[in-house]
Design a protein around this motif. Structure first.
Motif, PDB file in Angstrom:
ATOM      1  N   SER A  82      66.226  68.961  75.780  1.00 58.48           N
ATOM      2  CA  SER A  82      67.492  68.467  75.218  1.00 58.48           C
ATOM      3  C   SER A  82      67.283  67.042  74.754  1.00 58.48           C
ATOM      4  O   SER A  82      66.512  66.302  75.373  1.00 58.48           O
ATOM      5  N   THR A  83      67.979  66.661  73.689  1.00 59.73           N
ATOM      6  CA  THR A  83      67.870  65.272  73.244  1.00 59.73           C
ATOM      7  C   THR A  83      69.270  64.691  73.116  1.00 59.73           C
ATOM      8  O   THR A  83      70.199  65.381  72.703  1.00 59.73           O
ATOM      9  N   GLY A  84      69.403  63.425  73.485  1.00 53.59           N
ATOM     10  CA  GLY A  84      70.705  62.766  73.337  1.00 53.59           C
ATOM     11  C   GLY A  84      70.881  61.677  74.379  1.00 53.59           C
ATOM     12  O   GLY A  84      70.685  61.923  75.564  1.00 53.59           O
ATOM     13  N   ASN A  85      71.259  60.473  73.907  1.00 50.31           N
ATOM     14  CA  ASN A  85      71.486  59.354  74.830  1.00 50.31           C
ATOM     15  C   ASN A  85      72.678  59.602  75.741  1.00 50.31           C
ATOM     16  O   ASN A  85      72.791  59.008  76.799  1.00 50.31           O
ATOM     17  N   GLU A  86      73.577  60.486  75.292  1.00 49.42           N
ATOM     18  CA  GLU A  86      74.809  60.694  76.051  1.00 49.42           C
ATOM     19  C   GLU A  86      74.636  61.722  77.168  1.00 49.42           C
ATOM     20  O   GLU A  86      75.551  61.964  77.936  1.00 49.42           O
ATOM     21  N   LEU A  87      73.454  62.345  77.233  1.00 50.97           N
ATOM     22  CA  LEU A  87      73.309  63.479  78.156  1.00 50.97           C
ATOM     23  C   LEU A  87      72.864  63.033  79.539  1.00 50.97           C
ATOM     24  O   LEU A  87      72.040  62.132  79.681  1.00 50.97           O
ATOM     25  N   ARG A 143      65.663  60.754  75.367  1.00 52.56           N
ATOM     26  CA  ARG A 143      66.615  59.840  74.726  1.00 52.56           C
ATOM     27  C   ARG A 143      66.373  59.821  73.215  1.00 52.56           C
ATOM     28  O   ARG A 143      65.303  60.196  72.739  1.00 52.56           O
ATOM     29  N   ASP A 144      67.410  59.386  72.486  1.00 54.62           N
ATOM     30  CA  ASP A 144      67.319  59.375  71.027  1.00 54.62           C
ATOM     31  C   ASP A 144      66.589  58.138  70.516  1.00 54.62           C
ATOM     32  O   ASP A 144      67.157  57.356  69.743  1.00 54.62           O
ATOM     33  N   THR A 145      65.372  57.918  70.950  1.00 52.32           N
ATOM     34  CA  THR A 145      64.579  56.854  70.321  1.00 52.32           C
ATOM     35  C   THR A 145      63.302  57.519  69.832  1.00 52.32           C
ATOM     36  O   THR A 145      62.836  58.480  70.456  1.00 52.32           O
ATOM     37  N   GLY A 150      69.824  69.153  69.631  1.00 49.45           N
ATOM     38  CA  GLY A 150      70.353  67.814  69.331  1.00 49.45           C
ATOM     39  C   GLY A 150      69.441  67.061  68.381  1.00 49.45           C
ATOM     40  O   GLY A 150      68.259  67.389  68.214  1.00 49.45           O
ATOM     41  N   GLY A 151      70.036  66.056  67.740  1.00 50.46           N
ATOM     42  CA  GLY A 151      69.225  65.135  66.948  1.00 50.46           C
ATOM     43  C   GLY A 151      68.698  65.669  65.635  1.00 50.46           C
ATOM     44  O   GLY A 151      67.686  65.174  65.137  1.00 50.46           O
ATOM     45  N   VAL A 152      69.347  66.685  65.060  1.00 50.18           N
ATOM     46  CA  VAL A 152      68.846  67.170  63.768  1.00 50.18           C
ATOM     47  C   VAL A 152      69.880  67.019  62.652  1.00 50.18           C
ATOM     48  O   VAL A 152      69.661  67.479  61.539  1.00 50.18           O
ATOM     49  N   ARG A 177      71.054  58.444  64.818  1.00 48.09           N
ATOM     50  CA  ARG A 177      70.273  58.770  66.005  1.00 48.09           C
ATOM     51  C   ARG A 177      69.704  60.188  65.936  1.00 48.09           C
ATOM     52  O   ARG A 177      69.194  60.708  66.928  1.00 48.09           O
ATOM     53  N   ASP A 178      69.836  60.828  64.801  1.00 50.78           N
ATOM     54  CA  ASP A 178      69.271  62.171  64.649  1.00 50.78           C
ATOM     55  C   ASP A 178      67.863  62.038  64.091  1.00 50.78           C
ATOM     56  O   ASP A 178      67.637  62.028  62.883  1.00 50.78           O
ATOM     57  N   LEU A 179      66.916  61.908  65.024  1.00 54.02           N
ATOM     58  CA  LEU A 179      65.579  61.462  64.636  1.00 54.02           C
ATOM     59  C   LEU A 179      64.517  62.546  64.710  1.00 54.02           C
ATOM     60  O   LEU A 179      63.348  62.293  64.426  1.00 54.02           O
TER      61      LEU A 179
HETATM   62 MG    MG Z   1      72.567  63.732  69.500  1.00 52.16          MG
END
Ligand code: MG
Ligand code: AMP
Length: 619
Positions: free
Chosen positions: A383-388, A427-429, A451-453, A458-460
């Motif tokens: 999973s990707t996401g700073n909020e998770l 994380r989204d970096t 996530g992140g697409v 932040r969709d990296l």
């Molecule tokens: Mg995201």
């Protein structure tokens, strides 16, 4: 790095194989696995007896010949002749205990016998030595555990840290070190405001997934038949013995000779199922038999008890002495001859058949305990996401949500017969994504991340896959709802092709896209039909159409007087609302809206993908 592995030795340690090398199954298997992983390395194979001094001598010989890796198979158990671990301990300079621990942990999931292995792993000078058990099945399983770390371990032993870095770079098409991304996120104002990826129609996207995944190299694994439901048979299986193995009665009655015709017979003995007949039957005699009992020699028919009459018995009524056959029996009447159900040599399963409980029962009855099936690719979930945050954390931090996708996808894949490896939350970096994706690709063949697409700054994932992994993006946008930014990519990583599904993070999108793309891809790689079964269903209530073709989550109900089931769309179809997926039995294939058809009236007949269980609540 892979090319730098110069030499590998495979040592089979076994008294039996030493005497008769045709009995060596695990050595050639290990050699094949090593050759596959290190195609450029020189491979040496020898078979030696379970003699500590000989094992030590050979280990030293190969280590002193500057080989990178020595794999032994056999001699790791508890028999007094098993001395491979002792010999290995005597020659290594440094032990690597976690490798046998990892092997044991994995093997214990399959069999408690793993507790009895005493394998050792260690380094002598610049050579890594690993003991594997002596069976082919164990060798395949144990090699799988260590496969991903071997190249790295060998590089580290050779002190090639600088080279590890360069090689990673070159493997990734000249892009930066895998721990440092080359994606620049500083100029948010300059990010594109429109996706550069062409929008593919579903049919095109499926075609690409099918053709790319069919390149997955067919491998087989041997598993206990009980674990085989849903797996694809890799080699055809034949009956090794006839069924029944003896002429068996189909009825409760009397075994006799048909040439004696109707009339009175002397009752000789009683034969229940499982009783082995002793003496042959003589003319004028009969033997009481139960269904499934073996007929005595000489008997060629069975007269069912309903067609007989008792003539005489002992006074206590415990023994029948004479019975009359009321009807003249015919030869083979109510007898299942040898091989009646399954003649010897019958094909029980063809390559490509899918195992179900009936077939597994058939195999059990035919004496099979294990079966060779198509190996599944290893699937990693990320999973990707700073909020998770982890679902298990007790307190939700401000502006955070719990990660529902990984648990959902793990269980969704399991429901469809595929295991997965949990690779956590990234994380989204760019750097964090590079590290997490590298780790996941090291552990698996197929990476499913969520996530992140999309189009946020932040969709990296897409740029990271492209720039840092040199990935080929087969598609990055699909005309579908939910799931528009779904991305499918492949890349070379540590010498192997890896398949990446980067799905949107919204839970419903992740759910639908896993079904229509990931499960499909895994089925193709497992040698199964790609397509979901489709049903014709009747829309229960009118539905507004979206500009994009939509996969609406729906449950089915039987309707009296209609031979089509009614499809009930499961509430608000917003893609964040996982409630709209709970209870899904089918995905309705709703076409995109047109000026002439902005909505579908109730009663419209539609095609639906059967993605859930129809036996549940279909009433
Ligand atoms: Mg995201
Ligand atoms: P993204 O695809 O990263 O733009 O995320 C889209 C939406 O899905 C956002 O509201 C995220 O918070 C949510 N989301 C992303 N990943 C997850 C996840 N693993 N579990 C639950 N929600 C998620």
């Amino acid at each position: 790095m892979l090319n730098m592995v110069k030499g590998v030795a495979i040592i089979t340690v076994s008294d039996t194989c030493f005497k008769d090398n045709s009995k060596d199954a695990s050595g050639p298997c290990l050699a094949e696995l090593a050759r596959e992983l290190f195609p450029k390395a020189n491979l040496h194979t020898i078979i030696i007896p379970d003699e500590k001094e000989i094992i030590e001598k050979e280990l030293k010989y190969f280590c002193d010949s500057n080989l990178d890796l020595v794999l032994t198979t056999g001699g790791t158990g508890l028999s007094f002749r098993d001395v491979t671990p002792e010999a290995t301990k005597a020659v290594i300079h440094r032990e690597v205990p976690a490798i046998p621990i990892a092997i044991t942990v994995e093997s214990l999931k399959k069999t408690p016998m793993a507790m009895l292995s005493r394998s050792v792993c260690g380094v002598r000078d610049k050579t890594l030595i690993i003991n594997f058990p002596g069976s082919k099945k164990a060798v395949i399983e144990c090699f799988e555990v260590v496969r991903s770390v071997l190249p790295h371990a060998i590089s580290l032993i050779n002190n090639e840290l600088a080279e590890v870095r360069t090689i990673h770079d070159s493997l990734q098409f000249g892009h930066s070190c895998p721990n440092l991304s080359s994606v620049d996120v500083s100029k948010v104002a300059l990010r594109p405001r429109e996706s550069p990826f062409p929008m593919l129609e579903m049919a095109e996207a499926w075609k690409i997934v099918d053709s790319v995944m069919s390149q997955w190299k067919e491998r087989l694994e041997i598993i206990p038949i009980e674990d085989g439901v849903g797996r694809v048979v890799a080699q055809s299986l034949h009956a090794k013995e006839p069924m029944p193995p003896f002429p068996a009665s189909m009825k409760d009655g009397y075994a006799c000779m048909s040439m004696d015709g109707a009339g009175v017979r002397q009752v000789r003995s009683a034969l229940g199922a499982g009783d082995a007949p002793t003496a042959p039957l003589l003319s004028g005699q009969c033997a009481r038999v139960n269904t499934g009992a073996a007929l005595p020699a000489g008997a060629d028919c069975v007269v069912q008890v309903e067609d007989t009459r008792l003539v005489s018995a002992t006074e206590d009524g415990q023994t029948e002495l004479e019975v009359e056959m009321l009807v003249a029996p015919t030869p083979q009447q109510d007898v299942r001859p040898v091989g009646f159900d399954i003649p010897m040599g019958t094909v029980l399963a063809n390559k490509g058949d899918v195992l179900d409980s009936a077939l597994i029962g058939l195999l059990a009855g035919a004496g099979y305990q294990n079966v060779a099936v198509r190996a599944h690719p290893k699937v990693a979930l990320l999973s990707t996401g700073n909020e998770l945050q982890e679902p298990s954390e007790s307190k939700l931090r401000p502006a955070h949500i719990r990660d529902s996708n990984r648990t959902m996808l793990k269980t969704l894949l399991r429901e469809h017969g595929y295991d997965s490896i949990d690779c956590g939350i990234a994380r989204d970096t760019p750097d964090a994504l590079v590290a997490a994706v590298s780790e996941a690709l090291r552990r698996a063949d197929v990476l499913v991340c969520t996530g992140g697409v999309s189009m946020g700054e932040r969709d990296l994932l897409k740029p990271v896959l492209l720039k840092d992994f040199g990935a080929t993006l087969h598609f990055g946008r699909v005309r579908m709802k939910p799931g528009k930014p779904t991305t499918f990519a492949t890349c070379q990583f540590e010498g192997k092709t890896k398949y990446i599904f980067a799905l949107p993070g919204n839970p419903v999108s992740a759910y639908v896209c896993s079904l229509v793309f990931v499960v499909r891809a895994l089925r193709v790689s497992a040698g199964r039909a790609a397509e979901w079964a489709r049903l014709r269903v009747r829309l229960a209530r009118a539905a507004a159409l979206d500009a994009r073709p939509q996969y609406a989550r729906a449950a089915l109900r039987a309707v009296v007087g209609d031979d089509l089931p009614a499809a009930i769309v499961l509430g608000d179809q917003c893609s964040s609302r996982l409630l709209s997926a709970c209870g899904t039995q089918v995905l309705l294939e709703l076409a995109g809206r047109t000026d002439s058809t902005p909505r579908l009236p109730a009663g419209t007949v539609l095609s639906a993908l059967v993605v859930g269980r129809l036996d549940l609540a279909y009433n």
